[in-house]
Structures are given as structure tokens and as C-alpha cells.
Design a protein around this motif. Sequence first.
Motif, PDB file in Angstrom:
ATOM      1  N   LEU A 127      35.676  53.088  44.734  1.00 51.67           N
ATOM      2  CA  LEU A 127      36.010  52.043  43.469  1.00 51.67           C
ATOM      3  C   LEU A 127      34.661  52.001  42.427  1.00 51.67           C
ATOM      4  O   LEU A 127      35.024  51.997  41.330  1.00 51.67           O
TER       5      LEU A 127
ATOM      6  N   LEU B 225      32.615  32.187  45.092  1.00 54.98           N
ATOM      7  CA  LEU B 225      33.896  31.772  45.141  1.00 54.98           C
ATOM      8  C   LEU B 225      34.895  32.662  45.856  1.00 54.98           C
ATOM      9  O   LEU B 225      34.770  33.720  45.652  1.00 54.98           O
ATOM     10  N   LYS B 226      35.538  32.230  46.811  1.00 56.57           N
ATOM     11  CA  LYS B 226      36.774  32.841  47.340  1.00 56.57           C
ATOM     12  C   LYS B 226      38.098  32.571  47.194  1.00 56.57           C
ATOM     13  O   LYS B 226      38.493  31.341  47.365  1.00 56.57           O
ATOM     14  N   TYR B 227      38.948  33.609  46.758  1.00 49.94           N
ATOM     15  CA  TYR B 227      40.555  33.152  46.196  1.00 49.94           C
ATOM     16  C   TYR B 227      41.370  33.561  47.369  1.00 49.94           C
ATOM     17  O   TYR B 227      41.123  34.781  47.996  1.00 49.94           O
ATOM     18  N   VAL B 228      42.312  33.207  47.281  1.00 50.15           N
ATOM     19  CA  VAL B 228      43.617  33.809  47.900  1.00 50.15           C
ATOM     20  C   VAL B 228      43.950  35.032  47.433  1.00 50.15           C
ATOM     21  O   VAL B 228      44.103  35.188  46.038  1.00 50.15           O
ATOM     22  N   GLU B 229      44.594  35.937  48.226  1.00 44.98           N
ATOM     23  CA  GLU B 229      44.909  37.203  47.542  1.00 44.98           C
ATOM     24  C   GLU B 229      46.140  37.333  47.171  1.00 44.98           C
ATOM     25  O   GLU B 229      47.170  36.740  47.779  1.00 44.98           O
ATOM     26  N   GLU B 230      46.452  37.986  46.011  1.00 47.07           N
ATOM     27  CA  GLU B 230      48.118  38.267  45.558  1.00 47.07           C
ATOM     28  C   GLU B 230      48.183  39.466  45.155  1.00 47.07           C
ATOM     29  O   GLU B 230      47.555  40.065  44.465  1.00 47.07           O
ATOM     30  N   GLN B 231      49.481  39.922  45.311  1.00 44.50           N
ATOM     31  CA  GLN B 231      49.734  41.324  44.855  1.00 44.50           C
ATOM     32  C   GLN B 231      50.093  41.486  43.449  1.00 44.50           C
ATOM     33  O   GLN B 231      50.662  40.459  42.973  1.00 44.50           O
ATOM     34  N   VAL B 232      49.925  42.544  42.794  1.00 43.61           N
ATOM     35  CA  VAL B 232      50.517  42.869  41.378  1.00 43.61           C
ATOM     36  C   VAL B 232      50.980  44.041  41.363  1.00 43.61           C
ATOM     37  O   VAL B 232      50.756  45.140  42.136  1.00 43.61           O
ATOM     38  N   PHE B 233      52.143  44.158  40.769  1.00 41.79           N
ATOM     39  CA  PHE B 233      52.883  45.543  40.682  1.00 41.79           C
ATOM     40  C   PHE B 233      52.194  46.563  39.772  1.00 41.79           C
ATOM     41  O   PHE B 233      51.694  46.217  38.436  1.00 41.79           O
ATOM     42  N   ILE B 234      51.674  47.757  40.147  1.00 47.79           N
ATOM     43  CA  ILE B 234      51.041  48.609  39.395  1.00 47.79           C
ATOM     44  C   ILE B 234      51.847  49.670  39.056  1.00 47.79           C
ATOM     45  O   ILE B 234      52.645  50.350  40.000  1.00 47.79           O
ATOM     46  N   GLY B 235      51.566  50.293  37.940  1.00 49.67           N
ATOM     47  CA  GLY B 235      52.129  51.522  37.412  1.00 49.67           C
ATOM     48  C   GLY B 235      53.520  51.751  37.203  1.00 49.67           C
ATOM     49  O   GLY B 235      54.321  50.854  37.594  1.00 49.67           O
TER      50      GLY B 235
ATOM     51  N   ASN C  17      35.397  53.260  50.528  1.00 49.93           N
ATOM     52  CA  ASN C  17      36.032  52.604  49.524  1.00 49.93           C
ATOM     53  C   ASN C  17      35.237  52.093  48.526  1.00 49.93           C
ATOM     54  O   ASN C  17      35.723  51.978  47.249  1.00 49.93           O
TER      55      ASN C  17
ATOM     56  N   MET D  97      45.640  59.972  47.715  1.00 48.51           N
ATOM     57  CA  MET D  97      46.942  59.231  47.426  1.00 48.51           C
ATOM     58  C   MET D  97      48.164  60.004  47.180  1.00 48.51           C
ATOM     59  O   MET D  97      49.320  59.846  47.798  1.00 48.51           O
TER      60      MET D  97
END
Lengths: 432, 432
Positions: A335, A422-432, A331, A316
Motif C-alpha cells: 500500500l 476515529l474508527k468507522y464501519v467499513e463499506e465496499q466500493v465498486f472499483i474499476g 500489505n 492479482m
Amino acid sequence: MKMEPKKSILPNQYLIIGFCSIITLGSFLLFLPISQRSGIHIHYLDALFTSASAVCVTGLVTLDVAATFNLFGRTVIALLILLGGLGFASFVMSFSMLLGWNIGISKRSVVREAYNLGSLKGTLQVVKTVTYASLIFEVGGTLIEFFIFRKTYPPLQALGHAAFNAISAFNNAGFDLMGGYRSLTGFRGNILMNLTTALLIIIGGTGFFVLSDIARNRRWKKLSMHSRIVILMNLALIVTGTLGIIILEHTDLLSSFFQSVTARTAGFNTIDIGKMSEPGQFLMMVLMFIGASPGSTGGGIKTTTTFAMIISLGSMIFRREPAVFQRRISNESILKAFQVFLLALLVVILGVFLIAVSEAGRFSFLQISFEGVSAFATVGLSTGITPFLGSFSKVVLMIIMFIGRLGPFTIASSLRARESVLKYVEEQVFIG
Amino acid sequence: MKMEPKKSILPNQYLIIGFCSIITLGSFLLFLPISQRSGIHIHYLDALFTSASAVCVTGLVTLDVAATFNLFGRTVIALLILLGGLGFASFVMSFSMLLGWNIGISKRSVVREAYNLGSLKGTLQVVKTVTYASLIFEVGGTLIEFFIFRKTYPPLQALGHAAFNAISAFNNAGFDLMGGYRSLTGFRGNILMNLTTALLIIIGGTGFFVLSDIARNRRWKKLSMHSRIVILMNLALIVTGTLGIIILEHTDLLSSFFQSVTARTAGFNTIDIGKMSEPGQFLMMVLMFIGASPGSTGGGIKTTTTFAMIISLGSMIFRREPAVFQRRISNESILKAFQVFLLALLVVILGVFLIAVSEAGRFSFLQISFEGVSAFATVGLSTGITPFLGSFSKVVLMIIMFIGRLGPFTIASSLRARESVLKYVEEQVFIG
Ligand SMILES: [K+]
Ligand SMILES: [K+]
């Protein structure tokens, strides 16, 4: 029972039940008067704690083992350590093999979970190697240490001490039979004793994958990435630990080296841990928490877990692939490493927090944290407060030891068998 | 200079240079005699610490601000907090807008890094919203608190206190102007004061994305996953913190609620932190470490980071997708969360370790850890030891504050501009 195959017992659940059974059995044996020296009476909780500590190859004690248990009791403890060290599952497997039993897939997967193996293939071979190698190292260690103990003890007693000590070292149990919570403080200057014990600990804590990899391939270039990482981390941690202890505690090279090795996760000590400085104790806690390598008798979050996280951080920061030795660490591995780390941290923090609340200021947070990390990583080093803890705290420490020995991952994944689909749609989250 | 575009300054580097410049300028101003009450002489290090603490909106102090600085000095501090709270980058942007300057991509990306925005689009809009919203809340808070302070102080002084307090609360600075390190302990029972301050802190710490999301969409179902997570985590942490403090410290509901809110990451206190029990202090450390939400004036690893890790653990344990509100959290988000968490932990641990070694047992490890976490999460709560630390420890705390304010991620990624393009073959490592 074939009607509901989804409700069958999981390999993880076998392991948990197996460990619990052995601990319970051991506690009964140790609680019986035949295990104790004459005139000694112990609480059942302390017998249970001793049994759990032995099976979890931890070595934390709530009482003076040498002063409490007679030869029979100490033999029971040694057997419990052997059982715990080889691993319950591995023991069942070897036993079955000896009797020529047919081993089905379901039993093999028990061993797979116990050693976190990636596949079922070769599991039987692993169990054989594990058992034979353990015996060879333990017998070898016993022989060398016999000559050391022979100087102070009569032959039979020297043999007993040597065997107990070698088993304890190789299985990273670190149990203290010297009496008075002395551990190996009496052998602080004995170079042969320190080096033999340290070698047994290092080999026992390296893990059987790496040992058989080395035995098979012999050359650095041919070793798997996993083996190289384990060797590299072992060296780095031993050197860092040794230097750190020398600088912080102004101790000699031999003691510092020994203490650095034994913190991950044997738990012998030649230095009085309770008298170390707080930064020194904290350094020990970090070493303990990292612990040994996967597939070994040692505990902690493991060297490879730590390495994967370091590589991920480096990737990173320097915006490159998480790679080492021209190989990319997957990965999933990274993880899983972070998950193991966080889960371990949460277990220790929750346990320490509960103990701190229940002890209401009798001991410092650092002292309690030390015992908590020591229990989780099945190290058994102690600042000396464990025998003085209340019953509630002892139970919490036992649970931490148990979770630490089986791995928080093993316990957690025993909760649910099948993957959710179950499969969901992905969405971003602001991190840090 | 267009010949070597790859060596141009990165947005992150602009930010770091900007913050450093303001801190240095502030330290000179505060070191000048015109900033100090008559008869006071301070070391430059303490002026630097005060300036860094103000710009990083932390509020940790090495001296009694009210007793040391006169009106001019305190105004400088208030301005430094404003600059630090709005964010240096955001400030430059608003300033440019006011003067009608043309804002290029390179400057906009400075704001992007400051608020961890996902894209450049709408950055200008964000800066406007941030600035206006901040002013509205700060003025509103000042008005309400004016009437509280008016009861004890003459009008002008009451206005000054009210403005300073409102700015300090909304920007999560938590600076203490009451004197004698009292913070708001004198207002412990004042419901209006506690609720106004808590509200300013919560709004300031929620982050402007969420605020504008709420302002735009108004209904729970329409909010983004990010906003819902922030609201959920805020509620969960405030309730858990309040209950925890009540149970551990036997305090009343209002004080416990206030202390739970202010731990993340305002840093006011109505309770004497140094007199809390060790488990109570530890609970505060956990709240501080988690901190506020992304894009806010608060610090810590952030609510969303914590949430992503919890969801990831849950997905591992229950073998399902890391999903919430019918949306899957992306693997990148989860990995970044763990990286931020570990990096934060390493920064704090390394800093605390260095301080503990240099203070050589003068303070307990928990006390030092408390100050370390407080500095990192720019909280400013203190067990009271910071003024008595040695110079080396003060420098370490300053560096922790600085890293904490800009985010370890921002600092780390300022080290290297471009991604490495090497691709390696993947290989498994045994974990845990
Ligand atoms: K051990
Ligand atoms: K603050």
C-alpha cells in the motif's frame, strides 16, 4: 516548552528546515561576486537554483556552471553536494559524533526519517558506516579518475576535476563541470572513465543497508529480501535500459550501458539527450522516475517501490500471494508503495502542467515532462531547455527537486504529527 | 465434460470470446460492399477497426464514417454500439429472459463480471433494469433531438440522426455521423442539443447501481457510500474540467461544460481537439483516463477508483483512516483501486510507446498519448491523427480499446482461475 509536547517540531520538519537553511546559505555564497568568474553577473534566482540543485544532488542547471563559477564557487557547490548527498541529518549526526556530543533520541529520529529506517536501533552505526564508506569510495574514485584527467589537465586541476567528478558520481549528483553543458560527452569512448563512474553511481545508488548487508553476510542465501530485491531490480533495470537505448537510439554498448546506469539517478550523460528520439527520451524518463534504492544518495520512487507494485499486480493477475524468495511482501509495504508512486506522479504531473501553462507552447510537453521527472528524481539529465525557462518555471522545478529529494512521503507526513483515532464501519466500493 | 470441472471456461473468458465474436462479425458486415457507399473501397483493417471501435463504444475512427458507410452500414454500426453498450453479457441475458429460458448460475456470473457486481444476487433484476432504463432514456433523447435535427434534415433522416445520436450519447459511444470528422462542432452554440446530449452522457456514465439506488431511496442520507461517491466525483470532475477548459482555452461556458462532460467518456466534441493547447489536451487526457463510473457504459479507470486512491493518499498524509461519509473504505477496495490504476497506466504507456516507436517521429508523443488514453478509456476524442496512423499502430490502438472496454482487470483475471493456496512468511521492504 514541555507543557505542549504535541506541538514540538517533528523529525520531518527538522529535515525540511535543515535542507532549506543549507540551500539558502549556499545561494547567498554563490550569489556573492567572490564565487563568480570576473565579469559575470547572475540573477539571484539562478544562484538559488544552483544551490538547490546541488543540495538536492540533482545537477539540473539554469546556467553553465563551469563558465560562471570560479574555483571558490565550484568548491562551494562541491560542499553543497557533499552535504546534500550524505544527507543533512546524517551530517549533523557525524559532526556531533566527532565532537563527542551526546546524541538523544530526538536527533536520532532525524536520521531515521532521512534514511527511512524502520527503527531507531543501530541508527548511529548506520551513520558511521555511511560516512566511512562514502569517504572510501570517493577517495578511491578520485584516485582512478585523477589518472584519466591527468592526460589533459595539469596535476592540481586534474585532482580537482577527479575529486569533483567522483563526489558527484558517488552522491548521484551528476553535476557538470566540463563547461558548455557537455557533461561527460567528451569521454564517451573512454572505457575506464565510463566504468569507474558507472560503478561509483551504482554503489552510491544501491543504498547503505544493502551494502552493509552484503559486507556482513556475503552470500545470496543469507541476504535479506530487501537486499535481494534491490540487486535484482538493479540488474533488471540496467539490462533493460541498456538494450532499450541500443534498440531505440542505435548507440554502442558502452554509451547505452552508461546512459542506462546514469539515468537512475546520477544524471551524467555521454549522449546528447536533446537529440534522442521521443521514445528514447520516454524510456529515460521511466528509468529516472524509478530511480535508485532506498537509503541511497539517489532519488526516484525507488527500485523496491516499483518491485512491490509489480509483485502486487502479478499477485492479482495470477491470484496468488504477493510473495518473492519464499517471503510475502506485507500489505502495508504494498500500500505504501502505491501511495508513494501516486504521490510522486501527482507532484510531477502538477509541476509539469504548471510549467507547460506558463511557458505557453514554447517547449513540447514531453520536453517539459522530461525536466520535471529529472528534477523529481534528482537526476539532472536535460533535453537542454532548463536554462531557457521563465522564472516561474524555474521556481516550480526547484520545488519539484526539493520534494523529490526529501521524498513526497516525508514532506506529506510532516503536515500532521499524530494519528487520528476515529474508527468507522467499513463499506465496499465498486472499483474499476 | 464434468470430469475436469477446473478446466471449464471462466466467465471472463466467455466475455472476451463474446466481444471478439461480435467484433469479427461486425467487421465482416462492414467490409461487405452492401455496407459502403458506391465507389468506396476500404481495407479490411479499417472495417475491423470501425467494428471494434463501435463494440467497444469508443468512437475513434480511421476513416470518415458518414462518407464511407451507407444507411445499411451505419445501421450495423448503431447495432454494434447497442450490443457493446448494453454489454454482450447483458444482451445475452435479456435475450434469454425474453424467450423464457432458464438462466443458470454460470450464465449469471457472466453478467456479474460484465458489470463487476459484488454478488450473483439480484443480477437478473439488474439486467432487466439496465435494459428498460436504457430504452427509456434512448427513446426520450431521440424525441428531443428529432426536433433539433428536423430543422436541417427531412423527417426520416432527422429521426435517423436523432436515434443514432441519442444511442451514441447514452452508451457513451460518441460516434460521429456528421461527416468530415465534425462530430457536434456544428451544434456548438445550440443549448438544447448540448444539454440533452450532456444529460444522456451523464446518466449513461453514472452506472445503473447508482441510478437504481437513487430511484429506490431518493434521499442523499439513504444512498449507499458508493452512490454518494459517484455523484460527488461526477460533480467535482465536471466543474474542474469546465473551469480548466475555460481558463486554458478561453472558450465559452457551454462549450467548456460540454467538453468536460464528454471527455468522460462519450467522446463527442464541439471544440476542435487538435487545436487545443498542449496543457488543454493534457487536462482532457486526465479526464478521459478517470472516465465514468462502474457499471456504466463508460470507460476509464472509473470515478470510484480515483476517489479511493485520493482518500488513501489523504489518509496517509493526515494520518487518519481512509474514511468518507462516516464509512471506512476497505483495504481491499483501496488496493484494487491502485492495481487497476497501475495496470491501466501500464497498458496505455506500453501501447503509446509501441505506436511512438513504429511511427518514428511522425507524430508528437503527446498526440499519440492522447489517442492511447482516448482508446483505453473508450472515449474516442482525437487530435486527428488516427486516420493517418500505420497499420501496426491501428492494431495496437484496437487492442488498447478492447482491453479498456473489458477492463484490464477482467482480462488479467481471465488468465488464471483458482487462487494459489501457498502461504509464506511476511517480511518488510523499505519503500520510497
Ligand atoms: K543527479
Ligand atoms: K466513447
